[in-house]
Design a protein around this motif. Structure first.
Motif, PDB file in Angstrom:
ATOM      1  N   GLY A  13     -25.677 -66.204  -4.786  1.00  0.00           N
ATOM      2  CA  GLY A  13     -26.622 -65.202  -4.312  1.00  0.00           C
ATOM      3  C   GLY A  13     -27.118 -65.414  -2.891  1.00  0.00           C
ATOM      4  N   ARG A  14     -28.397 -65.184  -2.696  1.00  0.00           N
ATOM      5  CA  ARG A  14     -29.015 -65.207  -1.368  1.00  0.00           C
ATOM      6  C   ARG A  14     -29.110 -66.593  -0.753  1.00  0.00           C
ATOM      7  NH1 ARG A  14     -29.557 -60.528   1.229  1.00  0.00           N
ATOM      8  NH2 ARG A  14     -29.754 -58.827  -0.241  1.00  0.00           N
ATOM      9  N   ALA A  15     -28.975 -67.641  -1.537  1.00  0.00           N
ATOM     10  CA  ALA A  15     -29.073 -68.990  -0.984  1.00  0.00           C
ATOM     11  C   ALA A  15     -27.734 -69.513  -0.467  1.00  0.00           C
ATOM     12  CB  ALA A  15     -29.617 -69.959  -2.030  1.00  0.00           C
ATOM     13  N   GLN A  63     -37.638 -66.159   2.845  1.00  0.00           N
ATOM     14  CA  GLN A  63     -36.717 -65.141   3.353  1.00  0.00           C
ATOM     15  C   GLN A  63     -35.406 -65.797   3.778  1.00  0.00           C
ATOM     16  OE1 GLN A  63     -36.765 -61.949   3.146  1.00  0.00           O
ATOM     17  NE2 GLN A  63     -38.867 -61.574   2.577  1.00  0.00           N
ATOM     18  N   SER A  64     -34.356 -65.467   3.062  1.00  0.00           N
ATOM     19  CA  SER A  64     -33.061 -66.126   3.266  1.00  0.00           C
ATOM     20  C   SER A  64     -32.538 -66.009   4.693  1.00  0.00           C
ATOM     21  CB  SER A  64     -32.028 -65.583   2.279  1.00  0.00           C
ATOM     22  OG  SER A  64     -31.872 -64.188   2.421  1.00  0.00           O
ATOM     23  N   LEU A  65     -32.689 -64.851   5.316  1.00  0.00           N
ATOM     24  CA  LEU A  65     -32.162 -64.699   6.679  1.00  0.00           C
ATOM     25  C   LEU A  65     -33.011 -65.453   7.700  1.00  0.00           C
ATOM     26  CD1 LEU A  65     -30.961 -60.994   6.727  1.00  0.00           C
ATOM     27  CD2 LEU A  65     -29.668 -63.078   6.246  1.00  0.00           C
ATOM     28  N   ALA A  66     -34.311 -65.522   7.484  1.00  0.00           N
ATOM     29  CA  ALA A  66     -35.162 -66.322   8.380  1.00  0.00           C
ATOM     30  C   ALA A  66     -34.794 -67.799   8.264  1.00  0.00           C
ATOM     31  CB  ALA A  66     -36.637 -66.108   8.043  1.00  0.00           C
ATOM     32  N   ILE A  67     -34.528 -68.243   7.046  1.00  0.00           N
ATOM     33  CA  ILE A  67     -34.111 -69.633   6.835  1.00  0.00           C
ATOM     34  C   ILE A  67     -32.766 -69.878   7.509  1.00  0.00           C
ATOM     35  CG2 ILE A  67     -33.417 -71.331   5.103  1.00  0.00           C
ATOM     36  CD1 ILE A  67     -35.446 -69.882   3.183  1.00  0.00           C
ATOM     37  N   ALA A  68     -31.833 -68.957   7.343  1.00  0.00           N
ATOM     38  CA  ALA A  68     -30.503 -69.107   7.954  1.00  0.00           C
ATOM     39  C   ALA A  68     -30.610 -69.150   9.473  1.00  0.00           C
ATOM     40  CB  ALA A  68     -29.583 -67.969   7.514  1.00  0.00           C
ATOM     41  N   ILE A  91     -23.566 -61.056  12.966  1.00  0.00           N
ATOM     42  CA  ILE A  91     -22.772 -61.623  11.864  1.00  0.00           C
ATOM     43  C   ILE A  91     -23.651 -61.843  10.642  1.00  0.00           C
ATOM     44  CG2 ILE A  91     -21.491 -63.672  11.101  1.00  0.00           C
ATOM     45  CD1 ILE A  91     -20.474 -63.861  14.057  1.00  0.00           C
ATOM     46  N   VAL A  92     -24.817 -62.427  10.847  1.00  0.00           N
ATOM     47  CA  VAL A  92     -25.739 -62.683   9.740  1.00  0.00           C
ATOM     48  C   VAL A  92     -26.146 -61.372   9.075  1.00  0.00           C
ATOM     49  CG1 VAL A  92     -28.069 -63.507   9.161  1.00  0.00           C
ATOM     50  CG2 VAL A  92     -26.598 -64.859  10.656  1.00  0.00           C
ATOM     51  N   ASP A  93     -26.472 -60.354   9.871  1.00  0.00           N
ATOM     52  CA  ASP A  93     -26.882 -59.074   9.306  1.00  0.00           C
ATOM     53  C   ASP A  93     -25.734 -58.382   8.579  1.00  0.00           C
ATOM     54  OD1 ASP A  93     -29.481 -59.421  10.156  1.00  0.00           O
ATOM     55  OD2 ASP A  93     -29.193 -58.317  12.027  1.00  0.00           O
ATOM     56  N   THR A  94     -24.512 -58.560   9.064  1.00  0.00           N
ATOM     57  CA  THR A  94     -23.342 -57.992   8.383  1.00  0.00           C
ATOM     58  C   THR A  94     -23.140 -58.660   7.031  1.00  0.00           C
ATOM     59  OG1 THR A  94     -22.291 -57.414  10.466  1.00  0.00           O
ATOM     60  CG2 THR A  94     -20.855 -57.595   8.542  1.00  0.00           C
ATOM     61  N   ILE A  95     -23.300 -59.978   6.986  1.00  0.00           N
ATOM     62  CA  ILE A  95     -23.201 -60.695   5.707  1.00  0.00           C
ATOM     63  C   ILE A  95     -24.287 -60.206   4.752  1.00  0.00           C
ATOM     64  CG2 ILE A  95     -23.465 -62.957   4.591  1.00  0.00           C
ATOM     65  CD1 ILE A  95     -22.113 -64.149   7.139  1.00  0.00           C
ATOM     66  N   ASP A  96     -25.490 -59.991   5.279  1.00  0.00           N
ATOM     67  CA  ASP A  96     -26.572 -59.481   4.435  1.00  0.00           C
ATOM     68  C   ASP A  96     -26.247 -58.092   3.909  1.00  0.00           C
ATOM     69  OD1 ASP A  96     -29.270 -59.709   3.298  1.00  0.00           O
ATOM     70  OD2 ASP A  96     -29.734 -58.076   4.687  1.00  0.00           O
ATOM     71  N   ASP A  97     -25.691 -57.232   4.752  1.00  0.00           N
ATOM     72  CA  ASP A  97     -25.277 -55.901   4.287  1.00  0.00           C
ATOM     73  C   ASP A  97     -24.249 -56.022   3.166  1.00  0.00           C
ATOM     74  OD1 ASP A  97     -26.902 -54.679   6.155  1.00  0.00           O
ATOM     75  OD2 ASP A  97     -25.271 -54.210   7.550  1.00  0.00           O
ATOM     76  N   PHE A  98     -23.303 -56.913   3.343  1.00  0.00           N
ATOM     77  CA  PHE A  98     -22.262 -57.135   2.346  1.00  0.00           C
ATOM     78  C   PHE A  98     -22.881 -57.623   1.034  1.00  0.00           C
ATOM     79  CE2 PHE A  98     -18.948 -59.872   0.429  1.00  0.00           C
ATOM     80  CZ  PHE A  98     -17.968 -58.906   0.235  1.00  0.00           C
ATOM     81  N   MET A  99     -23.803 -58.572   1.131  1.00  0.00           N
ATOM     82  CA  MET A  99     -24.462 -59.104  -0.067  1.00  0.00           C
ATOM     83  C   MET A  99     -25.242 -58.007  -0.794  1.00  0.00           C
ATOM     84  SD  MET A  99     -23.999 -62.486  -0.379  1.00  0.00           S
ATOM     85  CE  MET A  99     -25.407 -63.049  -1.292  1.00  0.00           C
ATOM     86  N   SER A 100     -25.832 -57.097  -0.050  1.00  0.00           N
ATOM     87  CA  SER A 100     -26.633 -56.028  -0.652  1.00  0.00           C
ATOM     88  C   SER A 100     -25.786 -55.025  -1.423  1.00  0.00           C
ATOM     89  CB  SER A 100     -27.424 -55.292   0.428  1.00  0.00           C
ATOM     90  OG  SER A 100     -28.313 -56.181   1.057  1.00  0.00           O
TER      91      SER A 100
END
Length: 114
Positions: A13-15, A63-68, A91-100
């Motif tokens: 998941g998000r981690a 917040q996973s993206l803040a941690i990343a 790249i990080v935001d694209t991965i987040d979009d994919f995860m969503s």
């Protein structure tokens, strides 16, 4: 070296992006995985009632993206210039979009099959 403790469910998941950053950077951390059955008891003790969280020498980040992004900066992976940093953020935001796109928390099996 700071002491890192990552808390998340016993799944990817998000981690997972956080775990990837630790693995890629060779940084030791405590990977505290909780079971779904224990979540109702633990949730009130977590800031904003959301995980993953990362404790850094006793300071809790959420917040996973803040941690990343924090780990990317700490390990030199965030880019050296503003343009490189924007590319990394993309790249990080694209991965987040994919995860969503995945119904991780969906309970209805019919929806998951779609």
């Amino acid at each position: 070296m700071p002491h890192y403790k990552l808390t998340y469910f016993n799944l990817r998941g998000r981690a997972e992006i956080i775990r990837y950053l630790f693995a890629f950077s060779g940084i030791k951390y405590e990977d505290h995985r909780i079971e779904q059955a224990d979540w109702p008891k633990i949730k009130p003790t977590i800031p904003f009632g959301k995980i993953p969280i990362l404790e850094v020498d006793g300071v809790t980040l959420h917040q996973s993206l803040a941690i990343a992004r924090y780990l990317a900066k700490e390990t030199g992976l965030a880019g050296q210039t503003p343009l490189e940093q924007a590319l990394v953020d993309a790249i990080v935001d694209t991965i987040d979009d994919f995860m969503s796109m995945f119904p991780w928390g969906e309970k209805n099996q019919d929806v998951k099959v779609m």
